[in-house]
Motif scaffolding. Structure first.
Motif, short mmCIF file in Angstrom:
data_model
loop_
_atom_site.label_atom_id
_atom_site.label_comp_id
_atom_site.label_asym_id
_atom_site.label_seq_id
_atom_site.Cartn_x
_atom_site.Cartn_y
_atom_site.Cartn_z
N PHE A 1 0.86 -1.19 0.00
CA PHE A 1 0.00 0.00 0.00
C PHE A 1 0.90 1.23 0.00
O PHE A 1 1.84 1.33 0.79
CB PHE A 1 -0.91 0.00 1.23
N ASP A 2 0.60 2.18 -0.89
CA ASP A 2 1.51 3.31 -1.09
C ASP A 2 1.01 4.63 -0.49
O ASP A 2 1.65 5.67 -0.67
CB ASP A 2 1.79 3.50 -2.57
N PHE A 3 -0.15 4.61 0.19
CA PHE A 3 -0.71 5.81 0.80
C PHE A 3 -0.91 6.93 -0.22
O PHE A 3 -0.78 8.11 0.10
CB PHE A 3 0.16 6.30 1.96
N GLY A 4 -1.19 6.56 -1.46
CA GLY A 4 -1.46 7.54 -2.50
C GLY A 4 -0.23 8.17 -3.11
O GLY A 4 -0.34 9.08 -3.95
N ALA A 5 0.97 7.70 -2.75
CA ALA A 5 2.21 8.34 -3.21
C ALA A 5 2.38 8.23 -4.72
O ALA A 5 2.79 9.20 -5.37
CB ALA A 5 3.40 7.71 -2.49
N ASN A 6 2.08 7.08 -5.30
CA ASN A 6 2.29 6.91 -6.73
C ASN A 6 1.32 7.75 -7.56
O ASN A 6 1.70 8.31 -8.59
CB ASN A 6 2.16 5.43 -7.10
N ALA A 7 0.09 7.86 -7.11
CA ALA A 7 -0.88 8.71 -7.81
C ALA A 7 -0.45 10.18 -7.74
O ALA A 7 -0.59 10.92 -8.72
CB ALA A 7 -2.27 8.53 -7.21
N ARG A 8 0.06 10.60 -6.59
CA ARG A 8 0.54 11.99 -6.47
C ARG A 8 1.75 12.22 -7.38
O ARG A 8 1.90 13.30 -7.96
CB ARG A 8 0.90 12.29 -5.02
N ARG A 9 2.60 11.21 -7.50
CA ARG A 9 3.77 11.36 -8.37
C ARG A 9 3.34 11.47 -9.83
O ARG A 9 3.89 12.29 -10.59
CB ARG A 9 4.69 10.16 -8.19
N ILE A 10 2.35 10.70 -10.23
CA ILE A 10 1.84 10.78 -11.60
C ILE A 10 1.22 12.14 -11.85
O ILE A 10 1.42 12.75 -12.91
CB ILE A 10 0.82 9.65 -11.84
N ALA A 11 0.49 12.66 -10.86
CA ALA A 11 -0.12 13.98 -11.01
C ALA A 11 0.95 15.07 -11.13
O ALA A 11 0.82 16.00 -11.93
CB ALA A 11 -1.04 14.27 -9.82
N ALA A 12 2.03 14.94 -10.36
CA ALA A 12 3.12 15.92 -10.44
C ALA A 12 3.80 15.86 -11.80
O ALA A 12 4.16 16.90 -12.37
CB ALA A 12 4.14 15.65 -9.33
N PHE A 13 3.96 14.66 -12.34
CA PHE A 13 4.56 14.50 -13.67
C PHE A 13 3.67 15.15 -14.73
O PHE A 13 4.16 15.86 -15.62
CB PHE A 13 4.76 13.02 -13.97
N GLU A 14 2.37 14.92 -14.64
CA GLU A 14 1.44 15.51 -15.61
C GLU A 14 1.50 17.04 -15.56
O GLU A 14 1.52 17.71 -16.60
CB GLU A 14 0.01 15.03 -15.34
N GLU A 15 1.52 17.59 -14.37
CA GLU A 15 1.59 19.05 -14.23
C GLU A 15 2.88 19.60 -14.83
O GLU A 15 2.88 20.64 -15.50
CB GLU A 15 1.50 19.44 -12.75
N GLU A 16 3.98 18.89 -14.60
CA GLU A 16 5.26 19.36 -15.13
C GLU A 16 5.28 19.27 -16.65
O GLU A 16 5.81 20.17 -17.33
CB GLU A 16 6.39 18.52 -14.54
N VAL A 17 4.72 18.21 -17.21
CA VAL A 17 4.65 18.07 -18.67
C VAL A 17 3.83 19.20 -19.27
O VAL A 17 4.24 19.84 -20.26
CB VAL A 17 4.07 16.69 -19.06
N LYS A 18 2.68 19.48 -18.69
CA LYS A 18 1.83 20.55 -19.21
C LYS A 18 2.52 21.90 -19.12
O LYS A 18 2.38 22.75 -20.01
CB LYS A 18 0.51 20.56 -18.46
N LEU A 19 3.27 22.12 -18.03
CA LEU A 19 4.00 23.37 -17.88
C LEU A 19 5.07 23.51 -18.95
O LEU A 19 5.24 24.58 -19.55
CB LEU A 19 4.61 23.44 -16.48
N LEU A 20 5.78 22.43 -19.21
CA LEU A 20 6.84 22.47 -20.23
C LEU A 20 6.23 22.67 -21.62
O LEU A 20 6.86 23.34 -22.48
CB LEU A 20 7.64 21.17 -20.19
N VAL A 21 5.06 22.12 -21.88
CA VAL A 21 4.39 22.33 -23.16
C VAL A 21 4.02 23.80 -23.33
O VAL A 21 4.20 24.40 -24.40
CB VAL A 21 3.15 21.43 -23.28
N GLU A 22 3.52 24.41 -22.26
CA GLU A 22 3.16 25.83 -22.31
C GLU A 22 4.35 26.73 -22.52
O GLU A 22 4.24 27.79 -23.14
CB GLU A 22 2.43 26.22 -21.02
N LEU A 23 5.52 26.31 -22.02
CA LEU A 23 6.73 27.14 -22.13
C LEU A 23 7.43 27.00 -23.48
O LEU A 23 8.39 27.73 -23.75
CB LEU A 23 7.70 26.77 -21.01
N ARG A 24 6.97 26.08 -24.30
CA ARG A 24 7.62 25.90 -25.61
C ARG A 24 7.40 27.11 -26.52
O ARG A 24 6.37 27.73 -26.53
CB ARG A 24 7.06 24.66 -26.32
#
Length: 258
Positions: free
Chosen positions: A235-258
């Motif tokens: 059981f990961d206490f939601g850590a992996n889902a939070r990590r995926i969400a952080a990755f998605e936010e970072e990807v979207k930010l990098l797309v906006e900065l292009r």
């Protein structure tokens, strides 16, 4: 002239001991966490942290007993008991939050944005060495479906960009998030898909989590799927889902900065 003797009520011994035990529990928790952080993570090495909370629970019970004695017998020491009780609440807050997560989140330690065909972890020598020979096992389909209910926002990232550009963005997002990128393969070849394998560590206990990312070309752009799996426990206490969400936010930010 007569002197008047003033007898002060004694300080509650329960209050004194509650503060002592609370401070001792805090010290043991901090030391146990530090020892765990700088050692090899294992379930057995979590025992000292759990043991430290025995003192915290005892301190909280003594603080409550002190409140009762002070109320009934007029003893001093209410401030000491309050200090001890507040310190216990502070230490117990993460435990209570973890219990809430255990009761409300799906029992998973492996989360993927693609529940039908999760990205596979690399079995290369480099990846296996970094993961100490471990390959995260497949998760049964019924448990993957439970993931969709518990983590409905863990979805594929669809970009209106070529797969080659999406690959570069995904790699940069990993580096920005502080993940250790083990290896990568740009989109192309027979499957046309690109992939990245990485390792992340949690902030407090420095637990290892394994990550694999798949980038597939689409007619209108590209699709990124990410899978994050914890090495320790079921059981990961939601850590992996939070990590995926952080990755998605970072990807979207990098797309906006292009």
């Amino acid at each position: 002239m007569h002197r008047r003797l003033v007898f002060e009520e004694p300080i509650s011994r329960a209050a004194i001991w509650s503060r002592r035990l609370a401070l001792f529990g805090l010290t043991v928790v901090v030391l146990a966490v530090l020892i765990f952080r700088f050692g090899q993570p294992s379930l057995e090495r979590l025992a000292p942290i759990a043991g430290a909370y025995v003192f915290v629970l005892l301190a909280s019970l003594l603080a409550l007993a002190a409140f009762v004695r002070i109320w009934q017998e007029g003893h001093r020491g209410v401030g000491i008991a309050v200090q001890a009780f507040l310190l216990c609440l502070l230490l117990l807050a993460p435990v209570a939050y973890g219990g809430f997560q255990l009761a409300t989140l799906p029992f998973l330690a492996d989360v993927s944005t693609d529940i039908d065909e999760p990205p596979a972890f690399s079995r290369s020598r480099v990846a296996l060495t970094a993961r100490e020979g471990r390959v995260p096992p497949d998760v049964p389909a019924e448990r993957r479906r439970a993931q969709r209910q518990g983590y409905p926002k863990a979805l594929p990232i669809v970009l209106e960009l070529p797969a080659e550009v999406a690959y570069d963005i995904a790699r940069k997002a990993c580096v920005t998030l502080g993940w250790q990128v083990l290896e990568g393969a740009a989109p192309g070849g027979r499957s046309g898909a690109g992939r990245l394998d990485a390792i992340a560590r949690s902030r407090v206990l420095r637990l290892y989590d394994d990550i694999t990312i798949r980038i597939r070309p689409r007619a209108d752009g590209s699709r990124i799927d990410i899978r994050s799996a914890s090495r320790l426990g079921g059981f990961d206490f939601g850590a992996n889902a939070r990590r995926i969400a952080a990755f998605e936010e970072e990807v979207k930010l990098l797309v906006e900065l292009r």
